[in-house]
Design a protein around this motif. Structure first.
Motif, PDB file in Angstrom:
ATOM      1  N   VAL A  67     -25.200 -41.090  12.133  1.00  0.00           N
ATOM      2  CA  VAL A  67     -24.378 -40.307  13.066  1.00  0.00           C
ATOM      3  C   VAL A  67     -23.951 -38.985  12.429  1.00  0.00           C
ATOM      4  O   VAL A  67     -24.034 -37.916  13.049  1.00  0.00           O
ATOM      5  N   PHE A  68     -23.526 -39.046  11.162  1.00  0.00           N
ATOM      6  CA  PHE A  68     -23.096 -37.838  10.453  1.00  0.00           C
ATOM      7  C   PHE A  68     -24.261 -36.860  10.296  1.00  0.00           C
ATOM      8  O   PHE A  68     -24.117 -35.657  10.531  1.00  0.00           O
ATOM      9  N   ALA A  69     -25.447 -37.396   9.901  1.00  0.00           N
ATOM     10  CA  ALA A  69     -26.623 -36.541   9.693  1.00  0.00           C
ATOM     11  C   ALA A  69     -27.103 -35.924  11.002  1.00  0.00           C
ATOM     12  O   ALA A  69     -27.719 -34.847  10.996  1.00  0.00           O
ATOM     13  N   SER A  70     -26.819 -36.588  12.124  1.00  0.00           N
ATOM     14  CA  SER A  70     -27.240 -36.071  13.430  1.00  0.00           C
ATOM     15  C   SER A  70     -26.263 -35.041  13.989  1.00  0.00           C
ATOM     16  O   SER A  70     -26.507 -34.490  15.070  1.00  0.00           O
ATOM     17  N   GLY A  71     -25.161 -34.832  13.274  1.00  0.00           N
ATOM     18  CA  GLY A  71     -24.169 -33.858  13.723  1.00  0.00           C
ATOM     19  C   GLY A  71     -23.351 -34.323  14.905  1.00  0.00           C
ATOM     20  O   GLY A  71     -22.804 -33.503  15.661  1.00  0.00           O
ATOM     21  N   MET A  72     -23.246 -35.640  15.073  1.00  0.00           N
ATOM     22  CA  MET A  72     -22.476 -36.194  16.184  1.00  0.00           C
ATOM     23  C   MET A  72     -21.219 -36.887  15.671  1.00  0.00           C
ATOM     24  O   MET A  72     -21.092 -37.158  14.476  1.00  0.00           O
ATOM     25  N   THR A  73     -20.307 -37.162  16.583  1.00  0.00           N
ATOM     26  CA  THR A  73     -19.192 -38.044  16.286  1.00  0.00           C
ATOM     27  C   THR A  73     -19.585 -39.433  16.778  1.00  0.00           C
ATOM     28  O   THR A  73     -20.520 -39.575  17.583  1.00  0.00           O
ATOM     29  N   MET A  74     -18.898 -40.445  16.331  1.00  0.00           N
ATOM     30  CA  MET A  74     -19.215 -41.799  16.776  1.00  0.00           C
ATOM     31  C   MET A  74     -19.029 -41.938  18.286  1.00  0.00           C
ATOM     32  O   MET A  74     -19.799 -42.626  18.958  1.00  0.00           O
ATOM     33  N   GLN A  75     -18.022 -41.235  18.818  1.00  0.00           N
ATOM     34  CA  GLN A  75     -17.762 -41.302  20.254  1.00  0.00           C
ATOM     35  C   GLN A  75     -18.910 -40.691  21.047  1.00  0.00           C
ATOM     36  O   GLN A  75     -19.377 -41.258  22.043  1.00  0.00           O
ATOM     37  N   SER A  76     -19.390 -39.521  20.588  1.00  0.00           N
ATOM     38  CA  SER A  76     -20.493 -38.870  21.300  1.00  0.00           C
ATOM     39  C   SER A  76     -21.777 -39.675  21.161  1.00  0.00           C
ATOM     40  O   SER A  76     -22.596 -39.736  22.078  1.00  0.00           O
ATOM     41  N   ALA A  77     -21.975 -40.309  20.005  1.00  0.00           N
ATOM     42  CA  ALA A  77     -23.167 -41.128  19.790  1.00  0.00           C
ATOM     43  C   ALA A  77     -23.182 -42.326  20.733  1.00  0.00           C
ATOM     44  O   ALA A  77     -24.233 -42.734  21.232  1.00  0.00           O
ATOM     45  N   MET A  78     -22.006 -42.887  20.997  1.00  0.00           N
ATOM     46  CA  MET A  78     -21.911 -44.052  21.873  1.00  0.00           C
ATOM     47  C   MET A  78     -22.198 -43.709  23.326  1.00  0.00           C
ATOM     48  O   MET A  78     -22.450 -44.602  24.143  1.00  0.00           O
ATOM     49  N   ASN A  79     -22.160 -42.424  23.658  1.00  0.00           N
ATOM     50  CA  ASN A  79     -22.466 -41.992  25.017  1.00  0.00           C
ATOM     51  C   ASN A  79     -23.852 -41.374  25.126  1.00  0.00           C
ATOM     52  O   ASN A  79     -24.207 -40.812  26.160  1.00  0.00           O
TER      53      ASN A  79
END
Length: 330
Positions: A67-79
């Motif tokens: 998630v960190f390497a993708s430049g996302m937050t955990m919340q955005s990744a879950m969506n």
């Protein structure tokens, strides 16, 4: 690095000759192989649980890095459906498959034999596919009955929590399956069919069913105990009973065929049926209509489904028994 990799591979496949590994390293490796072979049921269960928990921790770390390497937050990744597919794959592989392989290596000198990774016959494989498909209308009826479960007034908070968990799981599944291209469809087949099928079957039928055989001589008791654990770990209470039945079916397939790959195939077919049905349905309402086959006006199909499913089970048992007997006499 090449030598280390070869040693790690030998933990999983000890029968493969390792010409590039010095004898001194091979002897050290053999000390790790089957280290807990003669340990008690309690010790082996504790080790399996520990490996499972470590898998959860390690998968969480890997997911965090992704998630960190993708430049996302955990919340955005879950969506994000794409990100969630990757997260689910990491979770399944590291939480279910890796602990299973490690446990098999610790509990046996021949992990592949311990896991019963025997090559199945084509006839048994085809019968297994037909069995899963035949049982679908009957399972639809059981699912519909399970979903009507109502708890007493005093347990309304528990029921509310259970409904929330079920709805969250349903929404996540729909988000993951939603795709309008072949690439997304193939990813879903990989995620729901291959990764989930292999990971869960290796853990529950491959290792756990073996473990309970140490204390229960009755194979039926073993199969149903593991099926209950299999269903419980999903924490989806409104699909609890049908998941027990599916787990038991896969347990019996392993018992009859002596091949874990048949249980994996059954898991694959069951999951991929929903994946393909969702993809090829014109809309969500059409997909949901498939879940009603075997209920209401089509209740008769649930009865026919049960009869056909049991018939195919009988055929598998008889065919596998003949094949196993033939192997013993040759």
């Amino acid at each position: 690095m090449k030598k280390i990799l070869t040693i790690l591979i030998s933990d999983i496949y000890p029968d493969i000759p390792h010409k590039n590994v010095p004898l001194s390293l091979q002897s050290k490796n053999m000390k790790l192989q089957a280290l807990l072979k003669d340990s008690s049921f309690s010790v082996q269960v504790l080790i399996l649980i520990s490996l499972f928990v470590l898998g959860l921790v390690f998968s969480s770390i890997l997911i965090g890095i992704y998630v960190f390497a993708s430049g996302m937050t955990m919340q955005s990744a879950m969506n994000d459906a794409g990100a969630m597919r990757v997260i689910q794959m990491i979770s399944s592989l590291v939480t279910f498959l890796l602990p299973s392989i490690l446990a098999a290596g610790l509990f046996s000198e021949q992990p592949s034999r311990y896991l019963q990774l025997n090559k199945p016959s084509i006839s048994v494989a085809l019968l297994s596919v037909l069995t899963v498909l035949a049982f679908l209308p009957f399972l639809n009826l059981i699912i519909s009955l399970n979903q009507k479960m109502v708890l007493p007034e005093s347990m309304q908070m528990v029921e509310h929590w259970m409904r929330e968990k079920e709805n969250a799981a349903t929404e996540l599944t729909k988000m993951l399956m939603q795709t309008d291209n072949i690439g997304g469809l193939l990813l879903n087949v990989l995620l729901f069919g291959v990764v989930a099928g292999v990971g869960e079957e290796f853990l529950f039928r491959g290792v756990m069913q073996r473990l309970f055989e140490k204390i229960y001589k009755n194979p039926h008791a073993v199969i149903w105990i593991v099926a209950v654990i299999f269903s419980a770990i999903h924490v989806q209470f409104y699909g609890f009973i049908p998941r027990i039945l599916l787990g038991a079916l896969m347990g019996y397939l392993l018992l009859w065929t002596k091949s874990l790959w048949i249980a994996v195939l059954a898991h694959f077919v069951n999951n991929c049926f929903s994946v393909f049905a969702y993809y090829f349905s014109s809309d969500e309402a059409t997909f949901e209509e498939l879940d009603t086959i075997g209920t209401g006006d089509t209740l008769w199909m649930a009865g026919l489904s049960l009869i056909l499913g049991m018939f195919f089970c009988y055929m598998i048992k008889q065919t596998a028994a003949k094949q196993n007997q033939s192997h013993l006499t040759h």
